[in-house]
Design a protein around this motif. Sequence first.
Motif, PDB file in Angstrom:
ATOM      1  N   SER A   1       9.073  52.576  46.109  1.00 49.59           N
ATOM      2  CA  SER A   1       9.761  51.312  45.578  1.00 49.59           C
ATOM      3  C   SER A   1      10.812  51.795  44.680  1.00 49.59           C
ATOM      4  CB  SER A   1       8.558  50.531  44.599  1.00 49.59           C
ATOM      5  OG  SER A   1       9.289  49.829  44.063  1.00 49.59           O
ATOM      6  N   ASP A   2      11.807  51.169  44.852  1.00 56.86           N
ATOM      7  CA  ASP A   2      12.932  51.439  43.810  1.00 56.86           C
ATOM      8  C   ASP A   2      13.766  49.980  43.764  1.00 56.86           C
ATOM      9  OD1 ASP A   2      15.017  52.834  42.615  1.00 56.86           O
ATOM     10  OD2 ASP A   2      16.000  53.990  43.976  1.00 56.86           O
ATOM     11  N   GLU A   3      13.939  49.821  42.525  1.00 60.67           N
ATOM     12  CA  GLU A   3      14.471  48.738  41.673  1.00 60.67           C
ATOM     13  C   GLU A   3      15.984  48.710  41.085  1.00 60.67           C
ATOM     14  OE1 GLU A   3      11.814  46.440  39.447  1.00 60.67           O
ATOM     15  OE2 GLU A   3      10.118  47.442  40.536  1.00 60.67           O
ATOM     16  N   GLY A   4      16.456  47.711  40.986  1.00 63.86           N
ATOM     17  CA  GLY A   4      17.857  47.864  40.247  1.00 63.86           C
ATOM     18  C   GLY A   4      18.828  48.733  41.277  1.00 63.86           C
TER      19      GLY A   4
ATOM     20  N   GLY B   1      19.594  45.139  44.059  1.00 58.02           N
ATOM     21  CA  GLY B   1      18.528  44.666  44.637  1.00 58.02           C
ATOM     22  C   GLY B   1      17.667  45.828  44.572  1.00 58.02           C
ATOM     23  N   SER B   2      16.359  45.328  45.471  1.00 55.62           N
ATOM     24  CA  SER B   2      15.227  46.363  45.183  1.00 55.62           C
ATOM     25  C   SER B   2      14.777  46.472  46.718  1.00 55.62           C
ATOM     26  CB  SER B   2      13.993  45.750  44.592  1.00 55.62           C
ATOM     27  OG  SER B   2      14.466  45.219  43.215  1.00 55.62           O
ATOM     28  N   ILE B   3      13.887  47.480  46.897  1.00 58.00           N
ATOM     29  CA  ILE B   3      13.350  47.669  48.159  1.00 58.00           C
ATOM     30  C   ILE B   3      11.832  48.419  48.060  1.00 58.00           C
ATOM     31  CG2 ILE B   3      14.297  50.238  48.619  1.00 58.00           C
ATOM     32  CD1 ILE B   3      14.599  49.005  51.569  1.00 58.00           C
TER      33      ILE B   3
ATOM     34  N   ALA C   1      15.725  56.886  49.964  1.00 57.55           N
ATOM     35  CA  ALA C   1      15.956  56.653  51.222  1.00 57.55           C
ATOM     36  C   ALA C   1      15.175  57.163  52.309  1.00 57.55           C
ATOM     37  CB  ALA C   1      17.521  56.506  51.392  1.00 57.55           C
ATOM     38  N   ALA C   2      15.124  58.495  52.362  1.00 60.42           N
ATOM     39  CA  ALA C   2      14.368  59.212  53.213  1.00 60.42           C
ATOM     40  C   ALA C   2      12.973  58.994  53.375  1.00 60.42           C
ATOM     41  CB  ALA C   2      14.644  60.865  53.323  1.00 60.42           C
ATOM     42  N   THR C   3      12.501  58.939  52.205  1.00 59.64           N
ATOM     43  CA  THR C   3      10.961  58.520  51.937  1.00 59.64           C
ATOM     44  C   THR C   3      10.785  57.286  52.551  1.00 59.64           C
ATOM     45  OG1 THR C   3      10.931  60.081  49.910  1.00 59.64           O
ATOM     46  CG2 THR C   3       8.943  58.419  50.243  1.00 59.64           C
ATOM     47  N   VAL C   4      11.577  56.397  52.141  1.00 63.43           N
ATOM     48  CA  VAL C   4      11.240  55.187  52.490  1.00 63.43           C
ATOM     49  C   VAL C   4      11.281  54.904  53.985  1.00 63.43           C
ATOM     50  CG1 VAL C   4      12.540  52.543  52.942  1.00 63.43           C
ATOM     51  CG2 VAL C   4      12.516  53.610  50.581  1.00 63.43           C
ATOM     52  N   LEU C   5      12.292  55.485  54.667  1.00 66.14           N
ATOM     53  CA  LEU C   5      12.286  55.506  56.156  1.00 66.14           C
ATOM     54  C   LEU C   5      11.151  56.368  56.557  1.00 66.14           C
ATOM     55  CD1 LEU C   5      13.817  54.909  58.841  1.00 66.14           C
ATOM     56  CD2 LEU C   5      14.916  56.863  58.456  1.00 66.14           C
ATOM     57  N   GLU C   6      10.387  57.281  55.960  1.00 62.44           N
ATOM     58  CA  GLU C   6       9.475  58.091  56.589  1.00 62.44           C
ATOM     59  C   GLU C   6       8.106  57.281  56.633  1.00 62.44           C
ATOM     60  OE1 GLU C   6       6.520  61.337  54.560  1.00 62.44           O
ATOM     61  OE2 GLU C   6       8.625  61.723  54.348  1.00 62.44           O
ATOM     62  N   LYS C   7       7.910  56.432  55.387  1.00 62.85           N
ATOM     63  CA  LYS C   7       6.995  55.433  55.148  1.00 62.85           C
ATOM     64  C   LYS C   7       6.953  54.519  56.193  1.00 62.85           C
ATOM     65  CE  LYS C   7       5.173  57.518  51.623  1.00 62.85           C
ATOM     66  NZ  LYS C   7       3.741  58.075  51.859  1.00 62.85           N
ATOM     67  N   ILE C   8       7.941  53.854  56.371  1.00 67.01           N
ATOM     68  CA  ILE C   8       8.276  52.627  57.343  1.00 67.01           C
ATOM     69  C   ILE C   8       7.994  53.328  59.035  1.00 67.01           C
ATOM     70  CG2 ILE C   8       9.932  51.301  58.815  1.00 67.01           C
ATOM     71  CD1 ILE C   8      11.466  51.163  56.036  1.00 67.01           C
ATOM     72  N   SER C   9       8.295  54.323  59.248  1.00 72.75           N
ATOM     73  CA  SER C   9       7.850  55.076  60.566  1.00 72.75           C
ATOM     74  C   SER C   9       6.682  55.457  60.539  1.00 72.75           C
ATOM     75  CB  SER C   9       8.792  56.519  60.635  1.00 72.75           C
ATOM     76  OG  SER C   9      10.051  56.338  60.479  1.00 72.75           O
ATOM     77  N   LEU C  10       5.674  55.741  59.555  1.00 72.17           N
ATOM     78  CA  LEU C  10       4.331  55.862  59.887  1.00 72.17           C
ATOM     79  C   LEU C  10       3.453  54.518  60.063  1.00 72.17           C
ATOM     80  CD1 LEU C  10       3.648  58.150  56.660  1.00 72.17           C
ATOM     81  CD2 LEU C  10       3.439  58.755  59.180  1.00 72.17           C
ATOM     82  N   HIS C  11       4.348  53.449  59.635  1.00 71.81           N
ATOM     83  CA  HIS C  11       3.673  52.245  59.868  1.00 71.81           C
ATOM     84  C   HIS C  11       4.110  51.311  61.320  1.00 71.81           C
ATOM     85  CE1 HIS C  11       1.415  52.342  56.401  1.00 71.81           C
ATOM     86  NE2 HIS C  11       2.561  52.592  55.646  1.00 71.81           N
ATOM     87  N   SER C  12       5.291  51.954  61.816  1.00 72.02           N
ATOM     88  CA  SER C  12       5.686  51.128  62.720  1.00 72.02           C
ATOM     89  C   SER C  12       4.932  51.121  63.901  1.00 72.02           C
ATOM     90  CB  SER C  12       7.126  51.832  63.433  1.00 72.02           C
ATOM     91  OG  SER C  12       6.913  53.282  63.711  1.00 72.02           O
ATOM     92  N   HIS C  13       3.884  51.751  64.111  1.00 71.52           N
ATOM     93  CA  HIS C  13       3.018  51.736  65.469  1.00 71.52           C
ATOM     94  C   HIS C  13       2.244  50.676  65.386  1.00 71.52           C
ATOM     95  CE1 HIS C  13       0.201  53.254  62.265  1.00 71.52           C
ATOM     96  NE2 HIS C  13      -0.757  52.775  63.006  1.00 71.52           N
ATOM     97  N   LEU C  14       2.248  49.639  64.113  1.00 68.84           N
ATOM     98  CA  LEU C  14       1.448  48.684  63.851  1.00 68.84           C
ATOM     99  C   LEU C  14       1.887  47.200  64.549  1.00 68.84           C
ATOM    100  CD1 LEU C  14       0.158  49.118  60.099  1.00 68.84           C
ATOM    101  CD2 LEU C  14      -1.106  49.494  62.141  1.00 68.84           C
ATOM    102  N   ALA C  15       3.323  47.494  64.713  1.00 64.84           N
ATOM    103  CA  ALA C  15       3.928  46.278  65.132  1.00 64.84           C
ATOM    104  C   ALA C  15       3.310  45.743  66.520  1.00 64.84           C
ATOM    105  CB  ALA C  15       5.524  46.598  65.262  1.00 64.84           C
ATOM    106  N   ALA C  16       3.340  44.656  66.556  1.00 64.61           N
ATOM    107  CA  ALA C  16       2.567  43.973  67.783  1.00 64.61           C
ATOM    108  C   ALA C  16       3.561  44.057  69.245  1.00 64.61           C
ATOM    109  CB  ALA C  16       1.964  42.534  67.661  1.00 64.61           C
TER     110      ALA C  16
END
Length: 123
Positions: free
Chosen positions: A12-15, A41-43, A108-123
């Motif tokens: 998470s990153d805010e502001g 913003g925040s992500i 940013a790199a950590t955000v993309l890494e975490k998203i990539s780990l979960h991308s297999h869940l997309a139906a």
Amino acid sequence: MTELQSELIEVSDEGIHGSVTTKNFRSPGKRENWRRIWFGGSIVVTGMRLVALRHSNFAVNVPFIDKRFRLMNISLEPTATILIAFDASLFHADWSGQIEYRYRTPFAATVLEKISLHSHLAA
């Protein structure tokens, strides 16, 4: 935030600085060939979803199991920036064009890494 914490926040990153760019955008009462707006913003990436805020409003709030998640292009840009791009009609049937959200964060790199780990869940 309580709901996101219950989903186990992974990064998470805010502001942070963000922008939204619209290209060939059309919606009821609005036409823009190209426009960029900067904002604060925040992500957040949880074990279940990607959330990106524009000010305090949701810009992106998509569970990894949502079919639309697979249709979003998420990448890392050279300036420690996460790019989230998608067709405007993905979330609004009466919209067209391209929407690009950019969030500049040292994580940013950590955000993309975490998203990539979960991308297999997309139906």
